[in-house]
Design a protein around this motif. Structure first.
Motif, PDB file in Angstrom:
ATOM      1  N   THR A 138      53.226  41.529  40.607  1.00  0.00           N
ATOM      2  CA  THR A 138      52.978  41.076  41.979  1.00  0.00           C
ATOM      3  C   THR A 138      51.538  41.330  42.378  1.00  0.00           C
ATOM      4  O   THR A 138      50.897  40.492  43.029  1.00  0.00           O
ATOM      5  CB  THR A 138      53.931  41.798  42.948  1.00  0.00           C
ATOM      6  N   GLY A 139      51.012  42.488  41.973  1.00  0.00           N
ATOM      7  CA  GLY A 139      49.616  42.798  42.275  1.00  0.00           C
ATOM      8  C   GLY A 139      48.661  41.789  41.663  1.00  0.00           C
ATOM      9  O   GLY A 139      47.685  41.366  42.301  1.00  0.00           O
ATOM     10  N   LEU A 140      48.921  41.374  40.419  1.00  0.00           N
ATOM     11  CA  LEU A 140      48.074  40.360  39.783  1.00  0.00           C
ATOM     12  C   LEU A 140      48.142  39.038  40.533  1.00  0.00           C
ATOM     13  O   LEU A 140      47.125  38.364  40.735  1.00  0.00           O
ATOM     14  CB  LEU A 140      48.506  40.165  38.330  1.00  0.00           C
ATOM     15  N   ARG A 141      49.338  38.666  40.965  1.00  0.00           N
ATOM     16  CA  ARG A 141      49.476  37.408  41.714  1.00  0.00           C
ATOM     17  C   ARG A 141      48.765  37.502  43.070  1.00  0.00           C
ATOM     18  O   ARG A 141      48.190  36.509  43.545  1.00  0.00           O
ATOM     19  CB  ARG A 141      50.950  37.068  41.905  1.00  0.00           C
ATOM     20  N   GLN A 142      48.817  38.673  43.672  1.00  0.00           N
ATOM     21  CA  GLN A 142      48.120  38.835  44.952  1.00  0.00           C
ATOM     22  C   GLN A 142      46.609  38.757  44.763  1.00  0.00           C
ATOM     23  O   GLN A 142      45.900  38.197  45.599  1.00  0.00           O
ATOM     24  CB  GLN A 142      48.530  40.152  45.588  1.00  0.00           C
ATOM     25  N   VAL A 143      46.119  39.326  43.670  1.00  0.00           N
ATOM     26  CA  VAL A 143      44.687  39.209  43.383  1.00  0.00           C
ATOM     27  C   VAL A 143      44.317  37.743  43.183  1.00  0.00           C
ATOM     28  O   VAL A 143      43.263  37.282  43.638  1.00  0.00           O
ATOM     29  CB  VAL A 143      44.310  40.052  42.144  1.00  0.00           C
ATOM     30  N   ALA A 144      45.192  36.996  42.515  1.00  0.00           N
ATOM     31  CA  ALA A 144      44.936  35.563  42.333  1.00  0.00           C
ATOM     32  C   ALA A 144      44.839  34.851  43.679  1.00  0.00           C
ATOM     33  O   ALA A 144      44.095  33.868  43.814  1.00  0.00           O
ATOM     34  CB  ALA A 144      46.040  34.940  41.482  1.00  0.00           C
ATOM     35  N   GLY A 145      45.570  35.336  44.664  1.00  0.00           N
ATOM     36  CA  GLY A 145      45.556  34.701  45.973  1.00  0.00           C
ATOM     37  C   GLY A 145      44.366  35.064  46.841  1.00  0.00           C
ATOM     38  O   GLY A 145      44.177  34.485  47.910  1.00  0.00           O
ATOM     39  N   LEU A 146      43.566  36.009  46.383  1.00  0.00           N
ATOM     40  CA  LEU A 146      42.400  36.430  47.153  1.00  0.00           C
ATOM     41  C   LEU A 146      41.213  35.508  46.889  1.00  0.00           C
ATOM     42  O   LEU A 146      41.132  34.841  45.863  1.00  0.00           O
ATOM     43  CB  LEU A 146      42.026  37.872  46.797  1.00  0.00           C
ATOM     44  N   ALA A 147      40.283  35.511  47.819  1.00  0.00           N
ATOM     45  CA  ALA A 147      39.075  34.704  47.659  1.00  0.00           C
ATOM     46  C   ALA A 147      38.237  35.228  46.499  1.00  0.00           C
ATOM     47  O   ALA A 147      38.161  36.442  46.263  1.00  0.00           O
ATOM     48  CB  ALA A 147      38.262  34.729  48.951  1.00  0.00           C
ATOM     49  N   ASP A 148      37.618  34.327  45.786  1.00  0.00           N
ATOM     50  CA  ASP A 148      36.733  34.695  44.681  1.00  0.00           C
ATOM     51  C   ASP A 148      35.430  35.249  45.261  1.00  0.00           C
ATOM     52  O   ASP A 148      34.706  34.532  45.957  1.00  0.00           O
ATOM     53  CB  ASP A 148      36.447  33.456  43.829  1.00  0.00           C
ATOM     54  N   PRO A 149      35.108  36.519  44.996  1.00  0.00           N
ATOM     55  CA  PRO A 149      33.909  37.089  45.616  1.00  0.00           C
ATOM     56  C   PRO A 149      32.607  36.476  45.104  1.00  0.00           C
ATOM     57  O   PRO A 149      31.578  36.560  45.776  1.00  0.00           O
ATOM     58  CB  PRO A 149      33.999  38.573  45.248  1.00  0.00           C
ATOM     59  N   THR A 150      32.664  35.842  43.919  1.00  0.00           N
ATOM     60  CA  THR A 150      31.442  35.258  43.365  1.00  0.00           C
ATOM     61  C   THR A 150      31.254  33.801  43.791  1.00  0.00           C
ATOM     62  O   THR A 150      30.296  33.157  43.384  1.00  0.00           O
ATOM     63  CB  THR A 150      31.445  35.342  41.831  1.00  0.00           C
ATOM     64  N   ALA A 151      32.167  33.293  44.592  1.00  0.00           N
ATOM     65  CA  ALA A 151      32.087  31.892  45.002  1.00  0.00           C
ATOM     66  C   ALA A 151      31.365  31.724  46.331  1.00  0.00           C
ATOM     67  O   ALA A 151      31.427  30.662  46.944  1.00  0.00           O
ATOM     68  CB  ALA A 151      33.491  31.293  45.103  1.00  0.00           C
ATOM     69  N   ARG A 152      30.693  32.749  46.758  1.00  0.00           N
ATOM     70  CA  ARG A 152      30.026  32.645  48.058  1.00  0.00           C
ATOM     71  C   ARG A 152      28.666  33.327  48.021  1.00  0.00           C
ATOM     72  O   ARG A 152      28.398  34.196  47.177  1.00  0.00           O
ATOM     73  CB  ARG A 152      30.871  33.310  49.149  1.00  0.00           C
ATOM     74  N   ALA A 153      27.841  32.897  48.922  1.00  0.00           N
ATOM     75  CA  ALA A 153      26.564  33.569  49.149  1.00  0.00           C
ATOM     76  C   ALA A 153      26.700  34.445  50.384  1.00  0.00           C
ATOM     77  O   ALA A 153      27.343  34.062  51.361  1.00  0.00           O
ATOM     78  CB  ALA A 153      25.457  32.547  49.353  1.00  0.00           C
ATOM     79  N   ASP A 154      26.127  35.654  50.330  1.00  0.00           N
ATOM     80  CA  ASP A 154      26.189  36.539  51.485  1.00  0.00           C
ATOM     81  C   ASP A 154      25.385  35.974  52.645  1.00  0.00           C
ATOM     82  O   ASP A 154      25.792  36.039  53.804  1.00  0.00           O
ATOM     83  CB  ASP A 154      25.660  37.929  51.120  1.00  0.00           C
ATOM     84  N   GLN A 155      24.215  35.437  52.324  1.00  0.00           N
ATOM     85  CA  GLN A 155      23.367  34.866  53.365  1.00  0.00           C
ATOM     86  C   GLN A 155      22.290  34.008  52.708  1.00  0.00           C
ATOM     87  O   GLN A 155      22.058  34.103  51.495  1.00  0.00           O
ATOM     88  CB  GLN A 155      22.726  35.960  54.215  1.00  0.00           C
ATOM     89  N   ALA A 156      21.646  33.181  53.505  1.00  0.00           N
ATOM     90  CA  ALA A 156      20.554  32.349  53.017  1.00  0.00           C
ATOM     91  C   ALA A 156      19.572  32.125  54.155  1.00  0.00           C
ATOM     92  O   ALA A 156      19.968  32.044  55.323  1.00  0.00           O
ATOM     93  CB  ALA A 156      21.088  31.012  52.503  1.00  0.00           C
ATOM     94  N   TRP A 157      18.297  32.038  53.824  1.00  0.00           N
ATOM     95  CA  TRP A 157      17.271  31.833  54.854  1.00  0.00           C
ATOM     96  C   TRP A 157      16.014  31.261  54.212  1.00  0.00           C
ATOM     97  O   TRP A 157      15.856  31.297  52.994  1.00  0.00           O
ATOM     98  CB  TRP A 157      16.963  33.145  55.573  1.00  0.00           C
TER      99      TRP A 157
END
Length: 415
Positions: free
Chosen positions: A80-99
């Motif tokens: 269940t924990g593995l499936r829940q991790v699969a349901g989380l957002a991918d942390p590498t699929a985003r940029a923290d900020q841009a300017w």
């Protein structure tokens, strides 16, 4: 096994990490769900291996058998924990900020994997699965070195997870287990610079300090939990009993279990006999200071060493304090920066406790047992960091990444 074997593992992990870093979220999730399915499909094999470890542990009368034990329900929880991790957002699929800077460069702060994560841990086979799931989702490879008490269990789990990775065309070397539990190999692992990017120890204070003091690979310090509950003079005493019993006895061998109980002297006479009886009903041995013993004479005398000891057992030390300031000073002098709690109906007292306690997690009117990646909504955790740099508290996906600056220009040169 020798250092060259570790270097070979490190090289393979680096190659696997390059593959994982390029995966999209859908591919990662397919792998995580395949790993979860494989755990359920091979539950009998895993339990048979765990039975061997449990037999050896029980012969030694180990106090960590609860951590070591696997059941169908616990394996289902891992899945269940593995499936829940699969349901989380991918942390590498985003940029923290841009300017854009004054030169017109577009500067992007992008989340990227750490690379190869090393784990050294004790008799907790669930860590094998949690670490594999979290590192894969965050795009990292992992090299695992568990304790000898859980070797058969960890080997069975690693085989199942590796086969699941291969079934979805990913490298088995994304999850590797060191099969030699010797201290010599652990020491070599601590010095595997150039192959392991970060090392995370998870276990008792002795293990963690050994790694922190000896490793040349960067370390994230985790885990040791000399956790306190302070019962303020304005506490709801029934609430304090329920929270204290839960924090101490639900799973006494884990790092977020409470080890110390501090009680304001104005409520000690009314509260201490009740909580002492409630804890004794659950088999807890109490060790008190002189003031606590004066109220509950059958309590054993606490020594100076007790205040710094993480028992991981049904033992609790009790101290009566004259003020919240004394409680805070005592906690900050003896805690491991993990989890601390105050029980109070006084808002000002709660805010003072929150401000002044030096710990990763500070609670008001709640059990320290909630310090957990699953409870915090992280799906699972790779450990609970008690340091202040890079990560602090339960470490989920975001804490297994770092940043890369991507700078886009159209011919700019610096004047």
């Amino acid at each position: 096994m020798d250092k060259q074997d570790l270097i070979s593992m490190g090289t393979a992990a680096q190659q696997a990490a390059k593959v994982l870093a390029q995966l999209d979220n859908a591919a990662k999730n397919r792998a995580l769900n395949a790993m979860a399915d494989a755990l359920i499909a091979h539950v009998d094999d895993i339990l048979a291996a765990n039975a061997k470890d449990m037999t050896a542990a029980q012969a030694k009368a180990s106090k960590f058998t609860d951590r070591l034990l696997l059941t169908p329900a616990r394996i289902a929880d891992m899945a269940t924990g593995l499936r829940q991790v699969a349901g989380l957002a991918d942390p590498t699929a985003r940029a923290d900020q841009a300017w854009r800077n004054e030169a017109g460069l577009l500067i992007i702060q992008q989340r990227v994997p750490l690379g190869v994560v090393g784990m050294i841990y004790e008799a907790r086979p669930n860590v094998t699965v949690d670490a594999a799931g979290l590192t894969l989702k965050s795009g990292n490879a992992v090299i695992l070195r568990g304790g000898r008490e859980a070797l058969a269990s960890n080997q069975a789990l690693a085989r199942v997870l590796q086969a699941a990775l291969q079934a979805v065309d990913l490298p088995a070397e994304a999850v590797q287990l060191i099969s030699d539990p010797s201290h010599e190999i652990a020491n070599e692992m601590m010095h595997l610079n150039g192959y392991i990017d970060v090392l995370i120890p998870r276990g008792g204070a002795g293990l963690i300090q050994t790694v922190v003091k000896n490793a040349t690979v960067p370390v994230i310090e985790t885990g040791a939990g000399n956790c306190h509950i302070y019962v303020d003079k304005a506490a709801d005493l029934d609430m304090a009993i329920a929270i204290t019993v839960n924090a101490k006895v639900q799973r006494p061998s884990v790092c977020n279990a409470a080890e110390k109980l501090l009680i304001h002297e104005e409520v000690a006479a009314a509260f201490l006999p009740k909580i002492a009886q409630a804890l004794r009903d659950h088999g807890v041995e109490l060790r008190g200071d002189a003031k606590a013993q004066a109220i509950v004479p059958e309590m054993l005398a606490a020594t100076d060493a007790d205040w710094d000891t993480e028992y991981n057992d049904l033992i609790m030390a009790v101290k009566v304090v004259a003020s919240e300031a004394e409680a805070i000073a005592h906690i900050n002098a003896h805690n491991t920066k993990h989890s601390e709690a105050i029980i109070t109906d006084n808002y000002a007292a709660s805010q003072q406790f929150l401000r002044e306690i030096d710990a990763a997690c500070v609670y008001v009117n709640a059990s320290t047992r909630f310090t957990d990646g699953f409870e915090f909504g992280f799906g699972a955790e790779i450990g609970i960091s008690t340091q202040k740099l890079h990560a602090r508290g339960p470490m989920g996906l975001a804490q297994l990444t770092t940043i890369k600056y991507q700078i886009l220009g159209d011919g700019q040169i610096r004047a």
